[in-house]
Scaffold this active site. Sequence first.
Site, PDB file in Angstrom:
ATOM      1  N   THR A   1     -10.209   8.288  26.865  1.00  0.00           N
ATOM      2  CA  THR A   1      -9.962   9.687  26.535  1.00  0.00           C
ATOM      3  C   THR A   1      -9.418   9.854  25.123  1.00  0.00           C
ATOM      4  OG1 THR A   1      -7.810   9.474  27.613  1.00  0.00           O
ATOM      5  CG2 THR A   1      -9.589  10.431  28.915  1.00  0.00           C
TER       6      THR A   1
ATOM      7  N   ALA B   1      -6.884  -9.258  26.319  1.00  0.00           N
ATOM      8  CA  ALA B   1      -6.572  -8.830  27.683  1.00  0.00           C
ATOM      9  C   ALA B   1      -6.480  -7.315  27.810  1.00  0.00           C
ATOM     10  CB  ALA B   1      -5.259  -9.464  28.137  1.00  0.00           C
TER      11      ALA B   1
ATOM     12  N   ASP C   1      -3.315   3.080  21.134  1.00  0.00           N
ATOM     13  CA  ASP C   1      -2.666   1.776  21.122  1.00  0.00           C
ATOM     14  C   ASP C   1      -1.541   1.723  20.098  1.00  0.00           C
ATOM     15  OD1 ASP C   1      -4.583   1.194  22.961  1.00  0.00           O
ATOM     16  OD2 ASP C   1      -5.671  -0.249  21.719  1.00  0.00           O
TER      17      ASP C   1
END
Length: 327
Positions: free
Chosen positions: A32, A120, A169
């Site tokens: 999103t 990851a 992030d």
Amino acid sequence: MGVREGFEELYGTAPEGVWAAPGRVNLIGEYTDFNEGFVMPLALPHTAVAAVSRRTDGVLRLHSADIEGPVVELHVETLAPRTNTSWAAYPAGVVWVLREAGHEVTGADIHLSSTVPTGAGLSSSAALEVVTALALNDLFELGLTGQELARFSQRAENDFVGVPCGIMDQTASACCEDGHALHLDCRDLSIRQIPFDLASEGLSLLVVDSRVKHALGDGEYAERREGCEEGARQLGVPFLRDVPYEDLESSLARLPDERIQRYVRHVVSDDHRVDQVIGLLDAGEVRAIGPVLTEGHISSATICASPARSWTSSSTPRSARVPWAPV
């Protein structure tokens, strides 16, 4: 050996300071962020740590305790986008972006170490960028806020490294607070700290290593972003954020490609799920968000399962997340 001791061994003197920035896991709101929607990440205890000192001669020296190899020596005047494909591109990109914005960063010695697992889906690259930005902000007295550092770090990854990531992030790494999830509006970049106390409910958040590797730069992420952009184009809106949840079914009926429908359905419904989770947490209904998170994970898997073509791709590996487990 700690980063401070490693710095002294490498460069022959003590660093001016040591900084840390966390990795993140996203509670709800997948794919999103680059659709100018809503996300809700929270910081992990795993961090990237940097021991740093200023230089005035234009030399940038970079070393990682986690990657075998010598010190990478660069010059700030000759930094250029997409000329370095190693891990060093992430901190070097931050230096380049700050200088492009007019900030006098005249060089640095940097020694890095990270406990954020790479590949990851836990934002190891963003943590490297943000810890570098934090250190340079303090050492060169740039006066930048956490949100400004996040935007510079995102630009480093977008323009210097060449990965078209969204803003989530870096903002999570720069702005998350302990004991809270971060509600981020990826359109206006406003943030709100949402209290997130699982222990009081006898719950824990588990982040499970699936041992399947993930890389934003492998092309699959870019293909999914292109797919979302194509969906917005076909619906005549700037971003999928602009498709009302109430109009989702009628909007899907206007899309001839089933793969594009998957993207649109997931992004629009996940924006709605973020709103649901915030409402439940504000009401103190912590346990009630579990089914909403599960619904989001299932929806996200429909994107990951899309077969490859111009705007879709095969499965992107991700960390498995099991949100609810008794303490």
